[in-house]
Design a protein around this motif. Sequence first.
Motif, PDB file in Angstrom:
ATOM      1  N   ASP A  28      -4.260  18.797  -8.601  1.00 20.54           N
ATOM      2  CA  ASP A  28      -4.584  17.931  -9.748  1.00 20.54           C
ATOM      3  C   ASP A  28      -3.426  17.042 -10.184  1.00 20.54           C
ATOM      4  OD1 ASP A  28      -3.075  20.055 -10.798  1.00 20.54           O
ATOM      5  OD2 ASP A  28      -4.215  20.119 -12.660  1.00 20.54           O
ATOM      6  N   ARG A  29      -2.258  17.209  -9.569  1.00 20.44           N
ATOM      7  CA  ARG A  29      -1.115  16.343  -9.883  1.00 20.44           C
ATOM      8  C   ARG A  29      -0.830  15.347  -8.774  1.00 20.44           C
ATOM      9  NH1 ARG A  29       3.099  20.549 -11.091  1.00 20.44           N
ATOM     10  NH2 ARG A  29       4.465  18.912 -10.310  1.00 20.44           N
ATOM     11  N   ILE A  30      -1.744  15.228  -7.811  1.00 20.79           N
ATOM     12  CA  ILE A  30      -1.594  14.277  -6.717  1.00 20.79           C
ATOM     13  C   ILE A  30      -2.732  13.274  -6.795  1.00 20.79           C
ATOM     14  CG2 ILE A  30      -1.610  13.963  -4.205  1.00 20.79           C
ATOM     15  CD1 ILE A  30      -0.548  16.839  -3.961  1.00 20.79           C
ATOM     16  N   CYS A  31      -2.387  11.989  -6.649  1.00 21.27           N
ATOM     17  CA  CYS A  31      -3.414  10.960  -6.522  1.00 21.27           C
ATOM     18  C   CYS A  31      -3.045  10.064  -5.355  1.00 21.27           C
ATOM     19  CB  CYS A  31      -3.594  10.166  -7.815  1.00 21.27           C
ATOM     20  SG  CYS A  31      -2.215   9.075  -8.237  1.00 21.27           S
ATOM     21  N   VAL A  32      -4.053   9.352  -4.832  1.00 23.54           N
ATOM     22  CA  VAL A  32      -3.842   8.484  -3.680  1.00 23.54           C
ATOM     23  C   VAL A  32      -4.327   7.072  -3.991  1.00 23.54           C
ATOM     24  CG1 VAL A  32      -3.973  10.369  -2.001  1.00 23.54           C
ATOM     25  CG2 VAL A  32      -6.060   9.128  -2.620  1.00 23.54           C
ATOM     26  N   THR A  33      -3.649   6.092  -3.434  1.00 26.49           N
ATOM     27  CA  THR A  33      -4.086   4.704  -3.538  1.00 26.49           C
ATOM     28  C   THR A  33      -4.849   4.349  -2.264  1.00 26.49           C
ATOM     29  OG1 THR A  33      -2.187   3.688  -2.458  1.00 26.49           O
ATOM     30  CG2 THR A  33      -1.967   4.158  -4.834  1.00 26.49           C
ATOM     31  N   SER A  34      -5.397   3.164  -2.227  1.00 25.90           N
ATOM     32  CA  SER A  34      -6.102   2.721  -1.028  1.00 25.90           C
ATOM     33  C   SER A  34      -5.131   2.522   0.145  1.00 25.90           C
ATOM     34  CB  SER A  34      -6.868   1.427  -1.308  1.00 25.90           C
ATOM     35  OG  SER A  34      -5.969   0.417  -1.721  1.00 25.90           O
ATOM     36  N   ALA A  35      -3.843   2.428  -0.123  1.00 22.02           N
ATOM     37  CA  ALA A  35      -2.837   2.269   0.936  1.00 22.02           C
ATOM     38  C   ALA A  35      -2.314   3.604   1.461  1.00 22.02           C
ATOM     39  CB  ALA A  35      -1.665   1.435   0.418  1.00 22.02           C
ATOM     40  N   ALA A  36      -2.720   4.714   0.849  1.00 20.62           N
ATOM     41  CA  ALA A  36      -2.226   6.034   1.261  1.00 20.62           C
ATOM     42  C   ALA A  36      -2.630   6.324   2.707  1.00 20.62           C
ATOM     43  CB  ALA A  36      -2.760   7.110   0.324  1.00 20.62           C
ATOM     44  N   ASN A  37      -1.695   6.916   3.447  1.00 18.44           N
ATOM     45  CA  ASN A  37      -1.896   7.190   4.869  1.00 18.44           C
ATOM     46  C   ASN A  37      -1.074   8.431   5.209  1.00 18.44           C
ATOM     47  OD1 ASN A  37      -2.437   7.024   7.594  1.00 18.44           O
ATOM     48  ND2 ASN A  37      -1.185   5.198   7.928  1.00 18.44           N
ATOM     49  N   GLY A  49      -8.000   6.285   4.020  1.00 10.43           N
ATOM     50  CA  GLY A  49      -9.258   5.648   3.653  1.00 10.43           C
ATOM     51  C   GLY A  49     -10.201   6.560   2.893  1.00 10.43           C
ATOM     52  N   LYS A  50     -11.480   6.397   3.168  1.00 11.71           N
ATOM     53  CA  LYS A  50     -12.515   7.128   2.433  1.00 11.71           C
ATOM     54  C   LYS A  50     -12.403   8.635   2.585  1.00 11.71           C
ATOM     55  CE  LYS A  50     -15.793   3.360   2.317  1.00 11.71           C
ATOM     56  NZ  LYS A  50     -17.110   2.868   2.684  1.00 11.71           N
ATOM     57  N   GLN A  51     -11.998   9.095   3.776  1.00 10.14           N
ATOM     58  CA  GLN A  51     -11.851  10.547   3.971  1.00 10.14           C
ATOM     59  C   GLN A  51     -10.787  11.113   3.032  1.00 10.14           C
ATOM     60  OE1 GLN A  51     -11.137  10.767   8.246  1.00 10.14           O
ATOM     61  NE2 GLN A  51     -13.091  11.873   8.425  1.00 10.14           N
ATOM     62  N   LEU A  52      -9.658  10.450   2.932  1.00 10.37           N
ATOM     63  CA  LEU A  52      -8.582  10.902   2.049  1.00 10.37           C
ATOM     64  C   LEU A  52      -8.990  10.764   0.588  1.00 10.37           C
ATOM     65  CD1 LEU A  52      -5.735  11.921   1.502  1.00 10.37           C
ATOM     66  CD2 LEU A  52      -4.912   9.574   1.838  1.00 10.37           C
ATOM     67  N   GLN A  53      -9.606   9.648   0.256  1.00 10.91           N
ATOM     68  CA  GLN A  53     -10.008   9.412  -1.135  1.00 10.91           C
ATOM     69  C   GLN A  53     -11.096  10.378  -1.584  1.00 10.91           C
ATOM     70  OE1 GLN A  53     -10.744   5.213  -0.899  1.00 10.91           O
ATOM     71  NE2 GLN A  53      -8.596   4.709  -1.300  1.00 10.91           N
ATOM     72  N   ALA A  54     -11.839  10.969  -0.653  1.00 12.91           N
ATOM     73  CA  ALA A  54     -12.831  11.984  -1.007  1.00 12.91           C
ATOM     74  C   ALA A  54     -12.159  13.322  -1.343  1.00 12.91           C
ATOM     75  CB  ALA A  54     -13.824  12.171   0.139  1.00 12.91           C
ATOM     76  N   MET A  55     -10.933  13.510  -0.887  1.00 13.79           N
ATOM     77  CA  MET A  55     -10.223  14.776  -1.109  1.00 13.79           C
ATOM     78  C   MET A  55      -9.307  14.755  -2.323  1.00 13.79           C
ATOM     79  SD  MET A  55      -9.035  15.825   2.691  1.00 13.79           S
ATOM     80  CE  MET A  55     -10.110  15.735   4.095  1.00 13.79           C
ATOM     81  N   TYR A  56      -8.795  13.561  -2.677  1.00 12.60           N
ATOM     82  CA  TYR A  56      -7.840  13.445  -3.784  1.00 12.60           C
ATOM     83  C   TYR A  56      -8.287  12.355  -4.742  1.00 12.60           C
ATOM     84  CZ  TYR A  56      -4.799  16.635  -1.384  1.00 12.60           C
ATOM     85  OH  TYR A  56      -4.305  17.764  -0.802  1.00 12.60           O
ATOM     86  N   LYS A  57      -7.930  12.530  -5.994  1.00 13.30           N
ATOM     87  CA  LYS A  57      -8.338  11.550  -7.011  1.00 13.30           C
ATOM     88  C   LYS A  57      -7.613  10.223  -6.779  1.00 13.30           C
ATOM     89  CE  LYS A  57      -4.937  13.162 -10.348  1.00 13.30           C
ATOM     90  NZ  LYS A  57      -4.700  13.902 -11.560  1.00 13.30           N
TER      91      LYS A  57
END
Length: 178
Positions: free
Chosen positions: A71-80, A132-140
């Motif tokens: 809950d203390r990790i978030c990702v942007t659309s550039a996260a890889n 992308g979408k896979q990562l964004q589905a796992m993290y806020k």
Amino acid sequence: MKLVTGLLAAVLLMAGMGASHAVVRIADDRGGRIGTYVDKYQGLRTSGEQVIIDGLCASACTIVLGAVPHDRICVTSAANLGFHAAWDFGANGRAITNPEATQMLYSMYPTQIRRWIAQRGGLKSQMIFLRGKQLQAMYKPCYLDAQAAPRPSSRRDRAVGQREVIAPDPAALARQPD
């Protein structure tokens, strides 16, 4: 009337600043020695800081996923995120996979990350990427209505990846969902 409005705005701004927290932004971090990252992220875990993944976080950098609460990790659309097996230098100077260190690394990841890795054949010498979408589905998602606060970086911070302190804009905090 203008004075009262100005004072009220100043009070609200100060109240918002008190509620904000510094965060660590990870971008363009290609990893390094596992032990260095375990130590770094243990300090980050105890600091209570938020983590923004906003670019490449590869190899040992990905330990952050298991070290810092979800809950203390978030990702942007550039996260890889880049994952691979742990390795050592062999007798001839070539990289050889270290099965024990690979298993230790794998066990540090949260269940959903281990599942994703397993579906792709496990940790191997070749890098696999989660983005992308896979990562964004796992993290806020991150709310990047934040302003970077300048921070002098140490040689160690540059060696293990970019580190910036971000101070969220109080007006942006008011717009964020709980």
